[in-house]
Design an enzyme around this catalytic site. Structure first.
Site, PDB file in Angstrom:
ATOM      1  N   ASP A 123      -1.738  96.744  95.608  1.00  0.00           N
ATOM      2  CA  ASP A 123      -1.445  96.706  97.045  1.00  0.00           C
ATOM      3  C   ASP A 123       0.047  96.870  97.291  1.00  0.00           C
ATOM      4  O   ASP A 123       0.476  97.581  98.213  1.00  0.00           O
ATOM      5  CB  ASP A 123      -1.902  95.376  97.646  1.00  0.00           C
ATOM      6  CG  ASP A 123      -3.389  95.354  97.961  1.00  0.00           C
ATOM      7  OD1 ASP A 123      -4.019  96.428  97.983  1.00  0.00           O
ATOM      8  OD2 ASP A 123      -3.926  94.248  98.193  1.00  0.00           O
ATOM      9  N   THR A 124       0.848  96.191  96.489  1.00  0.00           N
ATOM     10  CA  THR A 124       2.303  96.251  96.665  1.00  0.00           C
ATOM     11  C   THR A 124       2.832  97.645  96.368  1.00  0.00           C
ATOM     12  O   THR A 124       3.664  98.179  97.117  1.00  0.00           O
ATOM     13  CB  THR A 124       2.987  95.221  95.754  1.00  0.00           C
ATOM     14  OG1 THR A 124       2.471  93.918  96.026  1.00  0.00           O
ATOM     15  CG2 THR A 124       4.494  95.217  95.970  1.00  0.00           C
TER      16      THR A 124
END
Length: 344
Positions: A118-119
């Site tokens: 996600d990051t």
């Protein structure tokens, strides 16, 4: 929760304004179109096909605003059999092969302890948007930016995937160890774990002296990187015994004195107190009107002339709807009508 507020929500939504808008209604889409006409960037993170069904896709919005930068952030990208599937970090870790190479040698596939995919996806979205803005500065033209979590995960594989392309052999799970360097892993000390990275033969000799085993440096079984890799199963148990003899702090002192790369394996309670983490400014405090004062993540990029700051708290649901619509040219009566009809 913090007085009813979720800690993740108030962390990732600071410095934002929030509105509510029913995009399934024609009048709701008309509001969205007016906002998009004056926007620099639109970011959507729906599953494939949803933006088109809602009639807020790039083709439609770019006709209203040719200078618009439109970023689509999805799990699997705009092409392929999975383009319309919903997805999240863990599924992409599984599909991308990241989970297959993570975990203990004698265990099953493991999920990363934090949502790193996600990051990576968010960082690539920022990179893509900024690149598109630079292009617009030169040409005056907007464009669509496609970013997927899958692409980001594959990018993170660059070092390991290059080896696979060369050999055609699947990489094993090695726990904290390195596939090509030994010792390059975490070892248990008397009171915790320490990570040691011996990258070269010269560092190997320094390492052996620092741990009080100078004979290992001249042992022909372990003389070169290739030797140590070939005899990993023989060498690592010997080092396991050595590292149990001292605390992490004691090992840090002797290894750093020998210029051997090392770091404590911090748990969260140790990490937030680590002097280097404290010095980074990444553990910050913020005030929230409902949650009160709480600890949060600081600003990771430090700009010398225009440093980032935490300015405003995460908004309540629809907190800024009236304000944003007034800025878009709506009158109070129009806003009230939209509210009464459930559009906002």
């Amino acid at each position: 929760t913090l007085n009813g507020e979720g800690p993740l929500y108030i962390t990732v939504n600071r410095n934002k304004r929030g509105i509510t808008l029913d995009l399934s209604a024609p009048d709701g889409r008309e509001v969205f179109y007016r906002l998009a006409e004056r926007a620099d960037v639109v970011i959507e993170a729906y599953r494939g096909g949803v933006a088109e069904r809602l009639e807020i896709d790039y083709e439609r919005l770019s006709r209203l605003n040719p200078r618009l930068i439109y970023c689509s952030l999805s799990a699997f990208g705009p092409e392929g059999p999975w383009r319309e599937k919903p997805g999240l970090d863990a599924l992409v870790q599984a599909m991308s092969g990241l989970m297959a190479i993570t975990g203990a040698p004698d265990g099953g596939p493991a999920l990363c302890g934090a949502p790193v995919v996600d990051t990576i996806g968010s960082l690539l979205a920022v990179q893509g948007v900024l690149t598109a803005l630079l292009y617009r500065e030169k040409t005056g033209e907007g464009q669509k930016v496609d970013v997927s979590l899958l692409d980001g995960a594959l990018l993170a594989h660059a070092a390991r995937l290059s080896v696979f392309h060369l050999t055609g052999e699947d990489l094993p799970r090695l726990g904290s160890a390195h596939p090509e360097l030994v010792p390059y892993q975490a070892f248990r000390g008397r009171d915790g774990w320490i990570f040691v990275a011996v990258r070269t033969d010269q560092l190997w000799r320094s390492f052996c002296g620092a741990i009080g085993r100078p004979g290992l440096a001249t042992d022909p079984r372990f003389a070169t990187k290739a030797d140590r890799l070939a005899r990993r199963k023989e060498l690592v148990p010997m080092l396991d015994v050595v590292f149990l003899s001292r605390t992490v702090g004691e090992w840090m002192e002797v290894l750093e004195a020998a210029d051997v790369l090392c770091a404590p394996v911090n748990n969260y309670s140790d990490m937030v107190k680590d002097p280097q983490v404290v010095a980074s400014g990444m553990i910050a405090e913020q005030d929230h009107p409902k949650a009160g004062r709480f600890k949060t993540i600081g600003v990771p990029v430090k700009l010398a002339k225009s440093p980032g700051r935490i300015l405003t708290a995460a908004p309540a649901l629809g907190e800024h709807t009236h304000q944003v619509l007034r800025e878009a040219g709506y009158g109070d009566a129009e806003i009230q009508s939209l509210r009464q009809r459930g559009i906002i």
